[in-house]
Write an enzyme that holds these catalytic residues in place. Structure first.
Site, short mmCIF file in Angstrom:
data_model
loop_
_atom_site.label_atom_id
_atom_site.label_comp_id
_atom_site.label_asym_id
_atom_site.label_seq_id
_atom_site.Cartn_x
_atom_site.Cartn_y
_atom_site.Cartn_z
N SER A 78 -11.16 -0.58 -0.05
CA SER A 78 -9.84 -0.62 0.59
C SER A 78 -9.94 -0.99 2.06
O SER A 78 -8.99 -1.52 2.64
CB SER A 78 -9.15 0.74 0.47
OG SER A 78 -8.64 0.94 -0.81
N HIS B 206 -3.39 6.20 3.85
CA HIS B 206 -4.13 5.01 3.40
C HIS B 206 -3.57 3.72 3.98
O HIS B 206 -4.30 2.89 4.55
CB HIS B 206 -4.13 4.97 1.88
CG HIS B 206 -5.10 4.01 1.27
ND1 HIS B 206 -4.76 2.71 0.97
CD2 HIS B 206 -6.38 4.16 0.88
CE1 HIS B 206 -5.81 2.09 0.42
NE2 HIS B 206 -6.80 2.95 0.35
N ASP C 132 0.85 -1.20 0.00
CA ASP C 132 0.00 0.00 0.00
C ASP C 132 0.88 1.24 0.00
O ASP C 132 2.06 1.18 -0.36
CB ASP C 132 -0.89 -0.03 1.25
CG ASP C 132 -2.25 0.60 1.03
OD1 ASP C 132 -2.31 1.82 0.87
OD2 ASP C 132 -3.24 -0.14 1.00
N ASN D 113 -13.88 0.80 -6.33
CA ASN D 113 -14.87 1.76 -5.86
C ASN D 113 -15.62 2.44 -7.01
O ASN D 113 -16.15 3.54 -6.85
CB ASN D 113 -14.21 2.84 -5.00
CG ASN D 113 -13.58 2.27 -3.74
OD1 ASN D 113 -13.92 1.18 -3.32
ND2 ASN D 113 -12.65 3.02 -3.17
#
Length: 623
Positions: A355, A202, A164, A293
Site C-alpha cells: 500500500s 490508511h 482508499d 501483502n
C-alpha cells in the site's frame, strides 16, 4: 491491503530534527525580503505591453486580501508577493490563476540559490534537500531519486486520485495538494472524503506517500507535489465493496485524474473493478495498484493487465517479506517503514505494505507525466506506463518481485524509456498525375495524419524544380517532363514521414502503361481511414467494396498503421472473414483474384489492447 506498523513517530519527534542552515548575503543592485516561516513568496513577471503598476494591480486583484507586495523590480519587470501561511495551501492555484492572465508573463514560487562550493552545513547533501524537518528520517523519496527530478519538476500539474479509506485533506502536509472540492465519499454517500475516526488512517498515509508537500517547512516530503483528489471507498475497518471501488475509479477518471492509486485488493477477481479500470484508461487515467501483502501471488486489481502492479522493497533494496510476487509485477518501490502523514492532529507514522510502495510509484509517475506534458487534455496512460517501466532500474531481484526494476524519478523526467514517437503518415492528394503541358496541378497534404498529435510542418520538394513549405502547393511545367514531387510531414513529437508522386506533363508515361488487354489497363482506387481501441476483446471496423472496372482481374488491399492491427479480406460477402483465415490474417497487404467477384468484404481488427489510427487503400485493376 493490511499494513505492518512497527514504529510510531509523532510530529514532535520529527520537529526535533529541524536545524537552521544559515543565511547568505545577496549580491546585486536589487535586494528582496525573505518570506517568513509563516508565509511563502510568489514572483510575478509582466508582459512587455503592460507597466509595472499594471502588474501590481493584477497581483493585488488575484491574491488574498492579507497578501502583500514586498518587492518590485522596474528593470526586469516583476513583483514579489508574500502570501500568509493560511493561504499556502492554494499557492499552486494562485500561480495558475496569475499565469492565466494575459498581462502576466510567468509566475512561480520563490526559491533560494547557493554558490556551488559554498560550505553551508556539514549535513547539507544536495542543493535539492527540502526544508521538511522529517527529511532526514525518510528514505523513500531519496531511494527513488526524487531530489534529482526536482531540478525539472515537482509534478504540480499532475493529478493523482487516492481511491482508499478517507483522506485528511486538511492535514498540514496535504492540504496544499487539494483544491476546494477534495473528492467524494462512496461509503457514506456524502461529498466529504475525510476519515471518520483516527483509526481510519490508511488513505491519509497513502496520499502522503505519493504527494506530501515538499519544502513547506513541516512534516515530510513526498516524491511529488502533485494535485490530489480523494475517493473514500473503504470504511473505518479498511474494507469496501467492489462496486464502491469501481464507482470510485470511474469518478476519479471523470474528474480528470492522470493517475489513480489503488492501495487495496483481494485474492478474488473483480470484473466490475477491471471494467472500471478499462474505462479509466479510455479516459486517459493510469491505474497504479498495490501487488498485495500475502507473500504469495499478486492480488486483484493489481493482477489485471490494466493496472501497473507494484511490489515492495525495504531501505536496503531487499524484497519486503510480505510482498506478493508474480509475472504481473511491473515495478517495485519502497514499502517498508515509510514515514508519512496520518489523520487528525497533523501527525505522522511509519507504515509498511505494498500500500505504501504503490503511491510512491504513483508520485514518480506524476513527475514523469508533468515533465513530458502528459497531463490534462494531453494525458496518455500508455505512454506514461511505458515511461514508468522503461526508466526503472534493475536492482538484481527476480523479475517476479522487481518487474522492470525500482522506479526512478530522475530518469523518468529525463525522458528515458517509453516508446519512441510513432511514425506519421504522409498523404499526397493530387488533382491529376497526367496534366497537359502548362496545366496547373493542385497538391494537398492535409490528409496526412499522426498518432502523436497534429502535423506541424509540410515540406514539398519537386525534382526537377523547387521547394515550398505549406499544407498545399501547386505545380506547372511548360514542357513535357516527368516531375517527382515529395511531401515530408513533421508532427508535434518531431517524427517525420514522406510520400512521393510522379506527375507527367504532356500525358501518360507510355513506358509504364499496360498494353491493351493486360491487367491494369483500367484501374479504380478507394481509401478509408479510422481508429480502433482494442481493449480486452479487440475492436473491428468492417467495410464492403463494390468491384467497378469493366473486366476486373485483381485487387490489392493495403493497411497502413503502426499498431498491432490485422487486415482480413474475403470475396464471400456478406460473410466477414475470421481471424484464423490462413491466407489473409496478419498481413499488411493482400491481393485477391477478382474473377467472377462482385464485391469484397474487408475487416480491420485491433489486437488486444492495441489502439490507434489506420489508413486503408484499395487498388482495383481491370483489363
Amino acid at each position: 491491503m493490511s499494513d505492518h506498523r512497527p514504529t510510531t513517530t509523532d510530529r514532535r519527534t520529527i520537529l526535533k530534527t529541524t536545524g537552521a542552515i544559515g543565511a547568505l548575503a545577496g549580491v546585486g543592485a536589487v535586494t528582496s525580503a525573505s518570506a517568513s516561516r509563516n508565509s511563502t513568496e510568489i514572483i510575478v513577471s509582466k508582459n512587455d505591453r503592460v507597466s509595472i503598476s499594471d502588474i501590481e494591480s493584477t497581483v493585488e486583484t488575484v491574491l488574498p486580501n492579507d497578501a502583500t507586495i514586498t518587492h518590485r523590480n522596474d528593470v526586469l519587470g516583476y513583483v514579489v508577493a508574500e502570501v500568509p501561511e493560511s493561504e499556502y495551501g492554494v499557492t499552486v492555484d494562485l500561480v495558475s490563476t496569475l499565469e492565466s492572465r494575459s498581462e502576466v508573463k510567468y509566475a512561480h514560487e520563490n526559491g533560494t540559490m547557493y554558490a556551488l562550493e559554498s560550505p553551508l552545513s556539514p549535513n547539507f547533501r544536495s542543493q535539492n534537500q527540502p526544508n521538511d524537518p522529517g527529511w532526514d528520517q525518510q528514505y523513500a523519496p531519496q531511494m527513488v531519486n526524487a531530489p534529482d527530478a526536482w531540478n525539472v519538476t515537482h509534478g504540480e500539474d499532475a493529478l493523482i486520485s487516492i481511491v482508499d479509506t478517507g483522506t485528511d485533506y486538511d492535514h498540514e502536509d496535504l492540504h496544499a495538494g487539494f483544491g476546494s472540492d477534495p473528492g467524494h465519499d462512496f461509503v457514506g454517500g456524502t461529498s466529504d472524503p475525510a476519515p471518520r475516526a483516527a483509526s481510519e488512517s490508511h488513505g491519509t498515509h497513502v496520499a502522503g506517500c505519493a504527494a506530501a508537500t515538499t519544502d513547506n517547512g513541516v512534516g515530510v516530503a513526498g516524491p511529488s507535489n502533485a494535485q490530489l483528489i480523494a475517493a473514500r471507498v473503504l470504511g473505518t475497518d479498511g474494507s469496501g465493496s467492489m462496486y464502491d471501488i469501481a464507482d470510485g475509479i470511474q469518478y476519479s477518471a471523470d474528474r480528470g485524474a492522470d493517475i489513480i492509486n489503488l492501495s487495496l485488493g483481494s485474492p478474488s477477481p473483480s470484473p466490475v473493478t477491471q471494467e472500471a479500470m478499462q474505462y479509466a484508461l479510455n479516459q486517459g487515467s493510469l491505474p497504479i495498484a498495490a501487488a498485495g501483502n500475502s507473500g504469495g501471488s499478486v492480488g486483484y486489481p493489481a493482477a489485471y493487465p490494466e493496472a501497473v502492479a507494484v511490489a515492495a522493497i525495504d531501505s536496503n533494496g531487499d524484497p519486503a517479506s510480505f510482498t506478493s510476487r508474480g509475472p504481473e509485477i511491473a515495478v517495485c518501490a519502497p514499502g517498508v517503514d515509510v514515514l508519512a502523514p496520518v489523520p487528525f492532529g497533523d501527525s505522522y507514522d511509519r507504515f509498511s505494505g505494498t500500500s505504501m510502495a504503490s503511491p510512491v510509484a504513483a508520485g514518480v509517475a506524476a513527475l514523469g507525466a508533468s515533465a513530458h506534458g502528459l497531463t490534462g487534455n494531453n494525458k496518455d496512460p500508455q505512454q506514461l506506463r511505458n515511461l514508468l517501466r522503461g526508466t526503472a532500474d534493475s536492482i538484481g531481484l527476480p523479475g517476479s518481485i522487481e518487474g522492470d526494476g525500482l522506479v526512478n524519478a530522475a530518469a523518468i523526467v529525463d525522458g528515458g524509456g517509453g516508446d519512441p514517437p510513432e511514425e506519421p503518415t504522409a498523404v499526397i492528394d493530387v488533382s491529376t498525375t497526367t496534366p497537359e503541358v502548362g496545366e496547373t496541378v493542385d497538391l494537398d497534404g492535409t490528409s496526412s495524419s499522426s498518432p502523436n498529435g497534429s502535423i506541424d510542418e509540410y515540406h514539398w520538394n519537386a525534382q526537377p524544380g523547387g521547394e515550398v513549405t505549406s499544407p498545399t502547393a501547386t505545380l506547372t511545367r511548360d514542357e513535357e517532363i516527368a516531375v517527382d514531387v515529395t511531401l515530408t510531414v513533421t508532427d508535434t513529437a518531431g517524427a517525420s514521414a514522406s510520400d512521393t508522386v510522379t506527375i507527367v506533363f504532356g500525358g501518360d508515361d507510355d513506358d509504364d502503361d499496360p498494353e491493351p488487354g493486360e491487367c491494369g489497363e483500367e484501374t479504380n482506387t478507394a481509401s478509408a481511414s479510422g481508429s480502433l481501441d482494442g481493449g480486452w476483446y479487440g475492436d473491428t471496423d468492417n467495410y464492403t467494396y463494390d468491384v467497378s472496372t469493366a473486366n476486373p482481374c485483381d485487387a490489392t488491399v493495403t493497411l497502413s498503421t503502426s499498431e498491432d492491427f490485422d487486415l482480413l479480406v474475403t470475396t464471400d460477402v456478406p460473410t466477414q472473414p475470421a481471424r484464423s483465415t490462413a491466407d489473409t490474417a496478419n498481413a499488411d497487404e493482400i491481393t485477391v483474384d477478382l474473377d467472377g467477384v462482385d464485391n469484397l468484404g474487408i475487416v480491420v481488427r485491433a489486437g488486444y489492447f492495441a489502439s490507434g489510427e489506420y489508413e486503408l487503400d484499395i487498388l482495383e485493376r481491370g483489363k
